[in-house]
Design a protein around this motif. Structure first.
Motif, short mmCIF file in Angstrom:
data_model
loop_
_atom_site.label_atom_id
_atom_site.label_comp_id
_atom_site.label_asym_id
_atom_site.label_seq_id
_atom_site.Cartn_x
_atom_site.Cartn_y
_atom_site.Cartn_z
N HIS A 136 0.84 -1.19 0.00
CA HIS A 136 0.00 0.00 0.00
C HIS A 136 0.87 1.25 0.00
N GLY A 137 0.27 2.34 -0.39
CA GLY A 137 0.93 3.62 -0.33
C GLY A 137 -0.08 4.72 -0.05
N PHE A 138 0.42 5.89 0.28
CA PHE A 138 -0.49 7.02 0.48
C PHE A 138 0.21 8.32 0.11
N LEU A 139 -0.60 9.31 -0.19
CA LEU A 139 -0.15 10.67 -0.44
C LEU A 139 -1.11 11.60 0.27
N CYS A 140 -0.57 12.69 0.81
CA CYS A 140 -1.45 13.68 1.41
C CYS A 140 -1.83 14.73 0.36
N ARG A 141 -3.02 15.24 0.49
CA ARG A 141 -3.50 16.22 -0.48
C ARG A 141 -4.43 17.23 0.19
N ILE A 142 -4.62 18.33 -0.49
CA ILE A 142 -5.51 19.39 -0.01
C ILE A 142 -6.48 19.72 -1.15
N ARG A 143 -7.73 19.86 -0.82
CA ARG A 143 -8.71 20.28 -1.83
C ARG A 143 -9.69 21.25 -1.19
N PRO A 144 -10.25 22.15 -1.98
CA PRO A 144 -11.25 23.08 -1.44
C PRO A 144 -12.48 22.33 -0.99
N GLU A 145 -13.08 22.77 0.10
CA GLU A 145 -14.30 22.13 0.56
C GLU A 145 -15.14 23.12 1.35
N MET A 146 -16.43 23.09 1.03
CA MET A 146 -17.40 23.89 1.78
C MET A 146 -18.70 23.11 1.80
N PRO A 147 -19.32 22.94 2.99
CA PRO A 147 -20.58 22.19 3.04
C PRO A 147 -21.62 22.78 2.08
N GLY A 148 -22.20 21.89 1.25
CA GLY A 148 -23.23 22.32 0.32
C GLY A 148 -22.71 22.82 -1.00
N ALA A 149 -21.40 23.07 -1.10
CA ALA A 149 -20.83 23.58 -2.35
C ALA A 149 -20.39 22.42 -3.24
N PRO A 150 -20.44 22.59 -4.56
CA PRO A 150 -19.99 21.52 -5.46
C PRO A 150 -18.49 21.36 -5.41
N ARG A 151 -18.03 20.18 -5.77
CA ARG A 151 -16.60 19.95 -5.83
C ARG A 151 -16.01 20.70 -7.01
N LEU A 152 -14.91 21.39 -6.79
CA LEU A 152 -14.28 22.18 -7.84
C LEU A 152 -13.41 21.28 -8.70
N LEU A 153 -13.75 21.18 -9.98
CA LEU A 153 -12.99 20.32 -10.89
C LEU A 153 -11.59 20.88 -11.09
N GLY A 154 -10.61 20.01 -11.02
CA GLY A 154 -9.24 20.40 -11.36
C GLY A 154 -8.53 21.20 -10.30
N THR A 155 -9.00 21.12 -9.05
CA THR A 155 -8.38 21.92 -7.98
C THR A 155 -8.01 21.01 -6.82
#
Length: 852
Positions: free
Chosen positions: A829-848
Motif C-alpha cells: 500500500h501507499g499514500f499521499l497527502c492532499r488538499i482540496r477546497p471544501e465547503m458544506p453544500g458547495a460543489p466539488r471544484l474540478l481540477g483543484t
C-alpha cells in the motif's frame, strides 16, 4: 423582386371532423398506432405521399372526401373513439403527479435543450441517434407527466436526403421543410403577432420566431431564423443541421443556448432545472448567468454557482475529437460582447472552456464549458461513464480518474414508438396495457413467457416478410433513381427471402462502427449466404456525414458487394435511412449486428429497438451491450478486449463474428421441431424481451434522470435562491478566496510518528501533515490521506481518501493535521497527502487539488 406580403391558407374541416385538428397537431399519433391508422384511413395514398404528416394530409385531401367522411358513421365513430382516447391520455394520472402531488401541473420545472429531435418521419429535423434519443426523451417525459419543455432549432432544410450515384457513391440533397404544412404551430403574442426573440451577433441583431410542437402532454419549442426581419445571411442560420463551417456552427449554438433561454423567458417559463443534451447548447449557461446578474443584482461568481447548481449535462461522445471546439478568435468575435456586458474578463470566461487554461491559445471546448457549469454530468452507459472520466482525467490529471464526478445513465428507447403494430397487438393480448404505461416494471414483462411459441413466431415471421416486401420496393425506387435498367428493377423483386435468417446493420457510417467487418472475409461470408439449407441474408442502411469520405467509401464497398450477381439476392443496401426505414428494419430482422471499435460506442440504441420486436443482438461488448448481454439473450463478439494494433483487432473480432455465426447462431435459428418452430431460438427471444425490455426503455431512463439529477438540481436551485441568495453569496465568497489564495497552498511536510513497515490487517497507520494554507482557513479546505494498493508504476489507481483532522495553527498560514489510514487488505500500500477546497453544500471544484 420586392418581398411579398405573406398570409397562410388553412384547411376547412366540416364540423363533425373538427376533432381531427386536435389529433393532427399533437404527436401522440406518432406512438399510438390506433391514432396513426385513423389518419391513414382518410386517404392512404396521400398519407404515404406526405410522409405520414397529418397536417399536410388535411391540407391536401380533396374537400369532397372530407365532406364524405363527415357523413360516414363508421369513420365518425372511429374518430370519436380516438378523440376520447386522446382526452383520456391528456387527463390521466401520471407517475410524476402521483409521486409529487404538491407540484403545480402548470409550472414548467425542467428545460431540455438538444440540437436535434427525431420524433416522427413528418418532422425531418434530426440526423441520427442523438435526435432519436431526444425525441424518445420527450415522449417518455409526456408519458410520465414530467413538467418539462424541450428547446431546439427548427431547420429549414434539416439533414440531408441520401441517394447513390451509378457507382454507389453517396450523394446529398437538401429539401426545404414547409413549416406551414407540418404538425407544428407558430407561437403568437396577445395581439396575434408571431412571438420573436433576438440574440446579439457581431454588429447586428438576429431574430427568431418560435414554433410549438405538442408531444403528448409536453411541449417542444423550436426557433427559426428564416424570417423577413433578418438579412438573407442570417435567415440561413437555422437552415442546415450540422452543416457549414465552424462559424456557422457557433452561430447556431449561440441561437440554441442564448436564444433558447431568452425564448423560455418570453414564453413566461421559469424552469429551475436546465438539461444540456450534448454540449451544443452550453452557451445557455452564459445567458442564465447574465439574466441572474441583471435580475437579482448578483456578481458573476454568485450567478454562476446558482446556474451550475441547476444545470445537468449529458455527453454522448466517446472520443475527444467528438467535442465541439472553437478557436479563441472566433469565440471572442461572437461571445466577447456578451462576456463584456457581464463585466467579466474575457480570459477568465475563455478558461472555463479550455483544457489547459494556462495555454491562452487553447481552443474553447463546449463539453468542458458545459461540464464546468453543471453540478451533474453523465455519460450514457456504464462503460461510457468510465471512458468519459478517463477523457476528463487527461485534461485534469490531478484528480484520480475514479473520483472525477461524472456518472452514467444508460440510454433507452420509447417502447410504444418502436414496437411494431403486430408485436404491440400481441403484447396487448398477453401483457395488457401496462407495457405501455409502466414499461420499466419488470413484473409486466414476465407475462411474455405466457405467449405461445407458435403465436410469437408467427408474428415475427410476418414482420420479416413485411421487411422483405418493403426492401424490394425501396430498392426498386433506389435503382430507378440511379438509372438502372428494367432488368435490374425486375431482379429487385427477387432480393431477400422471407423465410431466411435476416441480419440487419443500420446506423451512421462512421469508420469506427466498422460496417464492413463482416465483409472482411468474403469467401466465408459467401458460404454463409449460399448455404444450401441454412442461408443468411443481410440488410444494410445508413448515412455518412457529407464530409466523411472514409465513411462514404464504406457505403460504396457494401453497395459494390451487394451488386455482385452471386450475392445480390442475399445482400441489400437501402439508401436514405430514416425513421421509416428504421422501423421496418428493427421490426423485421432476426438479428441486429453491431461491430464498433470498443470503447467508442457511447451507448447505441438501435439494438434496444430490436428487443421489443423479438429480434436478438449480436454485438461487440461496447456501449449498452456491456450491461445487457447475457448468453441466453443474445451473442457477444469477443470478450471485451482492446488492442493497440487496429488491424489485429479487426482480425480478432472478424474471426469471433464468423465463429459465432457458423457454430452457434445460424444452427440455432434453423434447429426446428416437427412443427417447424425453432423452440430454443424462441426461448431466447422471450428471455431478451423479458429481461432487457424493462431496463432499456426511456421511461426507466427519464425516471433515473429525475430521481438522480432533476430533483436534486431543483432542490439545489431553491436552496441557493432562498433567503435573498444568501447561500449563493456565501459560496461565491468562498470560491473567490480559493481562487485568490490557491497558488500559496501546499503540503509542506508529511510525518509518520512510528516506523511504517509490515502492518497486520485490521491495524492502522497514523499520519501527520504540515500544510501551508496561506490566507485560507482550515474550514475552507479538506486535508486527506489518499491511500490504496500500489501498482507496478508505484501509482495508487484506486485509492480512497481518509479525512485528516486539524490539530493546531503553527502561525504564518501553517497548520498541523493528523489522520488514520486503516489497513483493511493485504498487499503493498501507499499514500499521499492532499488538499482540496471544501465547503458544506458547495460543489466539488474540478481540477483543484494540491498534492504533496
Amino acid at each position: 423582386m420586392t418581398t411579398p406580403h405573406l398570409f397562410n391558407v388553412v384547411p376547412v374541416l366540416p364540423g363533425p371532423l373538427e376533432p381531427l385538428q386536435d389529433l393532427a397537431y399533437n404527436l401522440l399519433w406518432s406512438w399510438d398506432s390506433d391514432l396513426f391508422l385513423l389518419f391513414r384511413r382518410i386517404d392512404p395514398a396521400i398519407w404515404e405521399e406526405t410522409g405520414n404528416n397529418p397536417a399536410a394530409l388535411l391540407g391536401l385531401v380533396d374537400q369532397r372526401r372530407l365532406d364524405e367522411l363527415s357523413e360516414d358513421d363508421g369513420f365518425l365513430h372511429h374518430l370519436s373513439q380516438m378523440h376520447d382516447k386522446y382526452q383520456r391520455y391528456m387527463g390521466a394520472s401520471t407517475w410524476y403527479g402521483q409521486t409529487h402531488p404538491e407540484s403545480d401541473p402548470r409550472e414548467v420545472r425542467i428545460a431540455y435543450f438538444s440540437a436535434e429531435y427525431g420524433l416522427a418521419r413528418a418532422l425531418p429535423i434530426y440526423s441520427g441517434g442523438l435526435g432519436i434519443l431526444s425525441g424518445d426523451h420527450m415522449k417518455s417525459a409526456s408519458d410520465l407527466g414530467l413538467p418539462l419543455v424541450g428547446v431546439g432549432l427548427l431547420y429549414q432544410k434539416g439533414y440531408f436526403r441520401q441517394s447513390l450515384d451509378t457507382d454507389g457513391w453517396q450523394q446529398e440533397r437538401y429539401e426545404a421543410n414547409d413549416f406551414y404544412n407540418m404538425p407544428i404551430e407558430l407561437v403568437r403574442g396577445e395581439g396575434g403577432e408571431p412571438l420573436v426573440i433576438s440574440v446579439e451577433y457581431p454588429g447586428r441583431e438576429v431574430f427568431a420566431q418560435v414554433w410549438r410542437l405538442r408531444v403528448g402532454r409536453v411541449h417542444l419549442y423550436l426557433m427559426d431564423t428564416n424570417i423577413q426581419e433578418n438579412s438573407p445571411q442570417d435567415q440561413d442560420i437555422s437552415d442546415y443541421l450540422y452543416g457549414g463551417d465552424r462559424e456557422d456552427r457557433i452561430q447556431q449554438e449561440m441561437l440554441l443556448g442564448i436564444g433558447g433561454v431568452r425564448m423560455l423567458a418570453a414564453l413566461g417559463h421559469s424552469p429551475s432545472v436546465f438539461h444540456m443534451n450534448e454540449g451544443h447548447s452550453a452557451f445557455m449557461a452564459l445567458e442564465r448567468i447574465g439574466q441572474l446578474m441583471k435580475a437579482e443584482g448578483l456578481g458573476f461568481s454568485e450567478a454562476r454557482i446558482v446556474c451550475a447548481s441547476s444545470n445537468v449535462f449529458t455527453t454522448h461522445t466517446a472520443v475527444p475529437a467528438g467535442f465541439d471546439l472553437f478557436h479563441k478568435d472566433l469565440v471572442e468575435k461572437y461571445l466577447g460582447p456578451h462576456v463584456a456586458a457581464l463585466g467579466v474578463d474575457f480570459e477568465r470566461f475563455m478558461a472555463l472552456g479550455q483544457g489547459d487554461p494556462q495555454d491562452g491559445d487553447a481552443p474553447f471546448n463546449m463539453a468542458l464549458f458545459a461540464a464546468r457549469n453543471a453540478n451533474a454530468v453523465n455519460g450514457v452507459s456504464e462503460l461510457h461513464g468510465a471512458v468519459t472520466r478517463a477523457m476528463f482525467h487527461e485534461i485534469m490529471p490531478e484528480i484520480p480518474v475514479h473520483e472525477i464526478p461524472i456518472g452514467s445513465i444508460t440510454n433507452g428507447i420509447h417502447a410504444p414508438t418502436w414496437t411494431s403494430p403486430e408485436m404491440a397487438s400481441l403484447f396487448n393480448r398477453y401483457l395488457g396495457d401496462r407495457w405501455v404505461d409502466e414499461p420499466a416494471d419488470h413484473s409486466v414483462w414476465e407475462s411474455v413467457y405466457q405467449i405461445p411459441d407458435a403465436e410469437l413466431w408467427r408474428v415475427h415471421c410476418r414482420r420479416r416478410a413485411r421487411l422483405v416486401t418493403f426492401a424490394r420496393e425501396h430498392l426498386k425506387t433506389q435503382l430507378r433513381g440511379r438509372g438502372f435498367t428494367k432488368s435490374h428493377l425486375e431482379a429487385a423483386d427477387e432480393v431477400l427471402d422471407p423465410d431466411v435468417l435476416t441480419i440487419g446493420f443500420a446506423r451512421r457510417f462512421a469508420t469506427y462502427k466498422r460496417a464492413t467487418l463482416i465483409l472482411s472475409d468474403s469467401d466465408r461470408l459467401r458460404r454463409l449466404l449460399h448455404h444450401p439449407t441454412r442461408p443468411i441474408q443481410i440488410v444494410f442502411a445508413g448515412k455518412a456525414h457529407p464530409l466523411d469520405e472514409p465513411g462514404k467509401r464504406l457505403i460504396q464497398q457494401i453497395v459494390h458487394f451487394a451488386e455482385d450477381p452471386q450475392v445480390r439476392r442475399r445482400v441489400v443496401f437501402l439508401d436514405d435511412y430514416d425513421i421509416e426505414v428504421a422501423r421496418y428494419l428493427v421490426g423485421g430482422v432476426d438479428v441486429w449486428l453491431n461491430t464498433p471499435q470498443r470503447p467508442m460506442e457511447a451507448s447505441g440504441t438501435s439494438g434496444m429497438k430490436v428487443v421489443f420486436n423479438g429480434g436478438l443482438n449480436l454485438s461487440i461488448l461496447d456501449g449498452w451491450w456491456c450491461e445487457g448481454f447475457e448468453p441466453d439473450v443474445g451473442w457477444a463478439i469477443g470478450t471485451g478486449e482492446t488492442f493497440d494494433d487496429p488491424d489485429y483487432r479487426d482480425q480478432v473480432d472478424a474471426r469471433s463474428l464468423f465463429r459465432t455465426l457458423e457454430s452457434d447462431l445460424v444452427p440455432l435459428f434453423y434447429d426446428r421441431d416437427p412443427n417447424d418452430l425453432p423452440r430454443r431460438w424462441i426461448a431466447m427471444m422471450k428471455h431478451s424481451i423479458a429481461r432487457l425490455g424493462p431496463v432499456y426503455n426511456t421511461n426507466r431512463m427519464v425516471q433515473a434522470y429525475h430521481d438522480r439529477y432533476y430533483h436534486r438540481a431543483h432542490e439545489g436551485y431553491m436552496a441557493l435562491t432562498g433567503d435573498g441568495f444568501a447561500m449563493a453569496r456565501e459560496q461565491a465568497a468562498w470560491l473567490e478566496q480559493i481562487y485568490t489564495n490557491w497558488s500559496r497552498v501546499r503540503v509542506q511536510e508529511v510525518r509518520l510518528p512510528t516506523q511504517v513497515r509490515d502492518r497486520p490487517v485490521g491495524s492502522s497507520v497514523e499520519v501527520e501533515a504540515l500544510v501551508q494554507l496561506g490566507q485560507l482557513q482550515p474550514g475552507q479546505v479538506a486535508v486527506e490521506a489518499y491511500a490504496g494498493l500500489v501498482d507496478e508504476s508505484f501509482g495508487i489507481p484506486q485509492g480512497e481518501p481518509h479525512a485528516m483532522q486539524w490539530q493546531e495553527d503553527l502561525g504564518d498560514g501553517l497548520h498541523r493535521y493528523k489522520g488514520t489510514i486503516p489497513c483493511v487488505a493485504s498487499g503493498q500500500h501507499g499514500f499521499l497527502c492532499r488538499i482540496r477546497p471544501e465547503m458544506p453544500g458547495a460543489p466539488r471544484l474540478l481540477g483543484t487539488i494540491r498534492w504533496e
